[in-house]
Scaffold this active site. Structure first.
Site, PDB file in Angstrom:
ATOM      1  N   ASP A  51      17.334 -10.225  -3.659  1.00  0.00           N
ATOM      2  CA  ASP A  51      18.392  -9.821  -4.606  1.00  0.00           C
ATOM      3  C   ASP A  51      18.250  -8.442  -5.246  1.00  0.00           C
ATOM      4  OD1 ASP A  51      16.102 -10.143  -6.435  1.00  0.00           O
ATOM      5  OD2 ASP A  51      17.116 -11.330  -7.771  1.00  0.00           O
ATOM      6  N   GLU A 189       3.990  -9.726  -7.053  1.00  0.00           N
ATOM      7  CA  GLU A 189       4.588  -8.248  -7.241  1.00  0.00           C
ATOM      8  C   GLU A 189       3.968  -7.576  -8.464  1.00  0.00           C
ATOM      9  OE1 GLU A 189       8.845  -8.137  -7.240  1.00  0.00           O
ATOM     10  OE2 GLU A 189       8.731  -5.800  -8.005  1.00  0.00           O
TER      11      GLU A 189
HETATM   12  O1  KIV Z   1      14.491  -8.822  -4.146  1.00  0.00           O
HETATM   13  C1  KIV Z   1      13.476  -8.538  -3.478  1.00  0.00           C
HETATM   14  O2  KIV Z   1      13.649  -7.689  -2.731  1.00  0.00           O
HETATM   15  C2  KIV Z   1      12.130  -8.931  -3.927  1.00  0.00           C
HETATM   16  C3  KIV Z   1      11.006  -8.084  -3.329  1.00  0.00           C
HETATM   17  C4  KIV Z   1      10.698  -7.100  -4.216  1.00  0.00           C
HETATM   18  C5  KIV Z   1       9.986  -9.035  -3.102  1.00  0.00           C
HETATM   19  O3  KIV Z   1      12.224 -10.023  -4.526  1.00  0.00           O
END
Ligand code: KIV
Length: 285
Positions: A51, A189
């Site tokens: 997202d 993260e």
């Molecule tokens: O939305 C995204 O790109 C993510 C990554 C940061 C893992 O959740």
């Protein structure tokens, strides 16, 4: 007679096998068909339709504004390009927080768009019940802990999580609950490397790190970050492998200059009438 054996698709079992065999899992985000095809051809294990597309593609200020409709469109585009890699689609903010039924319906829509699995953030009691039901329904789930962008306002900004022993143990407890509920992998993260290592060692399912150091079972980065295309900010943990921003601006400038000076299009880039038709046109004064 030689039989050509087609390389098998990456599956959830591949993720677990890679963890068991200490082989790193590679994941990148992608949001369109051609980028997904190139990443797939390059050999990436998994493509995440994150997202994050809300910020890097749609120009929103945070991931909160991303809708299910948008996720379905980008997910189906990526799935048309990815033949081999396992595609995980992010469940957008508020698509899995109201009722378990809504969560199943929305996750199902992402699977019908072509994804193999969905990713969702957090590990509160309600989220755990969603993970359990999705898994029971046949929808594989990736968890997401540490810094969770959909909780940005609760966390009070882009802050590293798990900075103390207590917080590391809390993330481990959440991760274990996700594993028990059926998640087959967990994105970690912005967690200190030592904390991510401690957590990774104590889980049966793989951890995929982003800003979580080198000991995670795999790594994920946002494609616009590795390509140097997203310029609003560069996270400390993102490594740039190309400078698309510069390349795009240079290409556009060169094009503008060629058009202005009539250097574009040239003969080879144009369609032509044959001699006879030219003569007819000329005599038709
Ligand atoms: O939305 C995204 O790109 C993510 C990554 C940061 C893992 O959740």
């Amino acid at each position: 007679m030689s039989v050509q054996v087609k390389e098998k698709n990456i599956t959830i079992a591949t993720f677990l096998k890679k963890k068991a065999e200490k082989e790193k899992i590679t994941m990148l985000t992608a949001y369109d068909c051609s980028t997904a095809r190139y990443f797939d051809e390059a050999g990436v294990d998994s493509i995440l339709v994150g997202d994050s597309l809300g910020m890097v593609i749609l120009g929103y200020e945070s991931t909160h504004h991303v809708t299910m409709e948008e996720m379905k469109i980008f997910t189906s585009a990526v799935c048309r390009g990815a033949k081999r890699a396992l595609v995980v689609a992010d469940m957008p903010f508020m698509s899995y927080h109201t009722t378990v039924e809504d969560a199943v319906k929305n996750a199902g829509a992402l699977i019908k768009s072509g994804a193999t699995a969905v990713k969702l953030e957090g590990a509160g009691d309600f989220i755990l019940s969603v993970v359990k039901r999705l898994t029971e329904t046949g929808i594989p789930v990736v968890g997401h802990l540490g810094f969770t962008p959909q909780y940005l306002n609760v966390l009070g900004g882009y802050k590293i999580q798990g900075k103390s022993c207590e917080n590391t143990l809390l993330i481990l407890e959440q991760a274990k609950k996700l594993e028990e509920a059926g998640a087959f992998a967990i994105v970690l993260e912005m967690v200190p490397e030592e904390a991510a290592n401690y957590i990774t060692q104590r889980l049966n399912i793989p951890t995929i790190g982003i800003g979580a150091g080198k000991y995670c079972d795999g790594q994920v980065l946002v494609c616009d970050d590795i390509l140097g295309k997203f310029s609003e900010f560069k996270p400390k943990f993102a490594r740039r492998y190309a400078n698309f921003q510069e390349e795009i601006i240079k290409a556009a400038k060169d094009y503008i200059s060629d058009v202005k000076t009539a250097a574009f299009p040239d003969d080879a880039e144009s369609f032509h009438l044959n001699e006879e038709e030219i003569k007819k046109l000329e005599s038709n004064k």
